[in-house]
Design an enzyme around this catalytic site. Structure first.
Site, PDB file in Angstrom:
ATOM      1  N   ASN A 170      19.395 -30.610   9.545  1.00 42.75           N
ATOM      2  CA  ASN A 170      18.459 -32.146   9.333  1.00 42.75           C
ATOM      3  C   ASN A 170      19.410 -32.553   9.747  1.00 42.75           C
ATOM      4  O   ASN A 170      19.091 -34.027  10.530  1.00 42.75           O
ATOM      5  CB  ASN A 170      18.291 -31.936   8.333  1.00 42.75           C
ATOM      6  CG  ASN A 170      17.990 -31.994   7.021  1.00 42.75           C
ATOM      7  OD1 ASN A 170      19.048 -31.374   6.472  1.00 42.75           O
ATOM      8  ND2 ASN A 170      17.072 -32.744   5.897  1.00 42.75           N
ATOM      9  N   GLU A 268      22.150 -28.907  -3.716  1.00 36.09           N
ATOM     10  CA  GLU A 268      21.406 -29.757  -3.330  1.00 36.09           C
ATOM     11  C   GLU A 268      20.268 -29.438  -2.580  1.00 36.09           C
ATOM     12  O   GLU A 268      20.680 -28.469  -0.869  1.00 36.09           O
ATOM     13  CB  GLU A 268      21.693 -30.992  -2.351  1.00 36.09           C
ATOM     14  CG  GLU A 268      21.087 -32.844  -2.171  1.00 36.09           C
ATOM     15  CD  GLU A 268      20.205 -32.283  -1.580  1.00 36.09           C
ATOM     16  OE1 GLU A 268      18.938 -32.272  -1.906  1.00 36.09           O
ATOM     17  OE2 GLU A 268      20.604 -32.964  -0.406  1.00 36.09           O
ATOM     18  N   CYS A 302      14.737 -33.505   2.872  1.00 34.99           N
ATOM     19  CA  CYS A 302      14.819 -33.077   1.795  1.00 34.99           C
ATOM     20  C   CYS A 302      13.976 -34.170   0.588  1.00 34.99           C
ATOM     21  O   CYS A 302      12.472 -33.638  -0.047  1.00 34.99           O
ATOM     22  CB  CYS A 302      15.871 -33.248   0.706  1.00 34.99           C
ATOM     23  SG  CYS A 302      17.198 -33.755   0.243  1.00 34.99           S
ATOM     24  N   GLU A 480      25.683 -35.293  -5.454  1.00 33.04           N
ATOM     25  CA  GLU A 480      27.268 -35.786  -4.310  1.00 33.04           C
ATOM     26  C   GLU A 480      26.805 -37.332  -4.951  1.00 33.04           C
ATOM     27  O   GLU A 480      26.110 -38.139  -5.274  1.00 33.04           O
ATOM     28  CB  GLU A 480      26.941 -34.729  -2.858  1.00 33.04           C
ATOM     29  CG  GLU A 480      26.354 -33.942  -3.250  1.00 33.04           C
ATOM     30  CD  GLU A 480      25.687 -32.265  -1.980  1.00 33.04           C
ATOM     31  OE1 GLU A 480      26.327 -32.078  -1.637  1.00 33.04           O
ATOM     32  OE2 GLU A 480      24.966 -32.970  -1.888  1.00 33.04           O
TER      33      GLU A 480
END
Length: 517
Positions: A170, A268, A302, A480
């Site tokens: 994505n 993630e 997400c 992150e």
């Protein structure tokens, strides 16, 4: 030479498709098997890329380890590494249009979105990691020991060695950059496996890295199928750390594979983010913000806000306004700056999203807008789903519990704030949330009660490279971005220096007597 020009051609003649080899050890490596890059807006094959296998992952890890052991990068000064990263950031900015084209060829993002987010974020984020590298505290003094003898300790942070990165389709460039940039900044070598549908921008970045002076083998890019190349990277004994972004189901498998060699992982994963609207929220601002939070990139983000929690007494006015505003979202040519929303990434993803829409109907929710493929000749090709809004949703329905990854918003009514918080937290995910209110204090109090890694008040999708990003619960592990982003790519070493200067002062007699002296 631009990124789009620096490719080989498959076949012969002017109609041949652009072809992109792997980058291993600073060299272009081709393979017998090819990945077909499909434009989601029309379903046509627009390019090919070499398809790496487990054997290519092995070669890339070997090249990365040789480069690490050679020391040209791992033992370079932080300032030298930061300088290369800054040069890459500059070239990214100069070649923005070329990289945007490579990005949207396979993932169907609109040019407006890809320029602003997918690629537009990359140069400043890379600059941020370069700045972190230049000022990173690789060594600090520890406490001075007085007992049992005088001594001084220090604490060092050292690169892990070879870092593996597995990136999704994505945001293929940006989300891979969040892994390889901090890993490189502290001196690691990297093997990146981009998603097989969207490898082109990452391959272009590997060539930019070489052009900017990164030693061969430090940054390797091996597109391939996840079950083959990805699995090998996650389980490879020569890889000391894995960074992964993708679905929760695949994240569990990455964690399992990494456990075989007890390597560190940052995951993630998925989300089912709520947008909690309080009773004093401004209607127009909130509706536009919620649609931005849910429908951006056709919901294929997400942390998309796919559950709208609204006070029951204001439900109808919000639904009416949502339908009115969402009806203006313009679907169309992804390279037209007037287009608001593009297609889904693949036929498989389109089928998945349409299946969830049918499940919502079957479980008793009402489609207030959309619910299928948009009308029109241009939408008969490609992977299109129109903006869809469900009302009458219960939080135990599949459309409210499972990550759809499509432009589908579920409106859930609540009776009081305690119920709103309970619904917001009633999910296996905890990646992000938003709260909408005219009262900052009330909104902050609700934010404190939501179990999510990011909570945005009166906004959505606010990704700031200086703020940690990641999720609670099954949305992942680790973080992150943020000021501590480099820590995850280092090992911590304690060093002790004895200052007593005397054998007699040391406690050796606990084990050894002086009888034999």
């Amino acid at each position: 030479m631009t990124a789009t020009q620096d490719t080989e051609r498959s076949g012969a003649g002017p109609s041949a498709l652009p072809h992109h080899p792997l980058i291993i050890g600073g060299e272009k490596v081709d393979t017998d098997d090819k990945l077909e890059i499909i434009d989601p807006s029309n379903g046509e094959v627009v390019a090919t890329a070499a398809c790496g296998t487990a054997e290519h992952i092995d070669r890339a890890v070997e090249a990365a380890q040789r480069a690490f052991d050679g020391g040209d990068w791992s033992r370079a000064t932080p300032a030298e590494r930061a300088d290369v990263l800054r040069k890459m950031s500059t070239l990214l900015g100069e070649r923005l249009e070329d990289i945007v084209e490579l990005e949207i060829l396979g993932n169907g993002a609109t040019i407006r979105q890809a320029t602003g987010f997918h690629v537009g974020y990359c140069a400043p984020h890379l600059e941020y990691f370069a700045d972190l590298a230049a000022r990173y505290e690789f060594e600090r003094p520890g406490p001075r020991a007085q007992f049992p003898t005088l001594g001084q300790s220090s604490v060092r942070r050292e690169p892990i060695g070879v870092v593996g990165a597995i990136a999704p389709w994505n945001f293929p460039l940006l989300l891979s950059l969040w892994k390889w940039a901090p890993a490189l900044a502290v001196g690691n070598s990297v093997v990146l496996k981009p998603d097989e549908k969207t490898p082109l921008s990452a391959l272009a970045l590997a060539e930019i890295a070489l052009e900017c002076g990164m030693p061969p083998g430090v940054f390797n890019v091996v597109p391939g199928i996840g079950a083959d190349a990805g699995s090998r990277l996650a389980s490879h004994p020569g890889v000391g750390k894995i960074g992964f972004t993708g679905s929760t189901a695949v994240g569990r498998e990455v964690m399992r594979l990494a456990s075989g060699t007890v390597k560190a992982v940052t995951l993630e994963l998925g989300g089912k983010s709520p947008a909690v609207v309080l009773d004093d929220a401004d209607l127009e601002t909130t509706v536009d913000g919620v649609l931005y939070g849910c429908m951006l990139y056709s919901g294929q983000v997400c942390e998309s806000m796919t559950r709208l929690l609204v006070p029951r007494e204001r439900e109808q006015e919000f639904v009416d306004r949502l339908v009115e505003r969402a009806s203006t979202i313009q679907l169309g040519d992804t390279r037209d700056w007037e287009t608001d929303m593009g297609p889904l990434v693949s036929a498989k993803q389109q089928e998945r999203v349409l299946g969830y829409i049918e499940s919502g109907r079957a479980e008793g929710a009402t489609v207030a807008l959309g619910g299928g493929v948009p009308d029109g000749e241009r939408f008969t090709h490609g992977y299109w789903v129109e903006p869809t809004i469900f009302t009458g949703v219960r939080n135990d329905m599949r459309i409210a519990q499972e990550e759809i990854f499509g432009p589908v918003l579920s409106v859930i009514a609540y009776d009081d704030e305690d119920e709103a918080v309970a619904i917001a937290n009633d999910t296996e995910y905890g990646l992000a949330a938003s709260v909408w209110s005219a009262d900052n204090q009330r909104a902050l109090e609700i934010a404190d009660r939501i179990r999510a890694g990011s909570v945005w008040i009166n906004d959505a999708h606010q990704i700031n490279c200086a703020v940690p990003f990641g999720g609670y619960k099954q949305s992942g592990t680790g973080r992150e971005l943020g000021p501590d982003a480099l820590d995850a790519f280092t090992e911590v070493k304690g060093i002790h220096l004895d200052l007593s200067g005397s054998r007699d002062a040391r406690p050796y007699d606990v084990l050894l007597s002086h009888a034999g002296d």
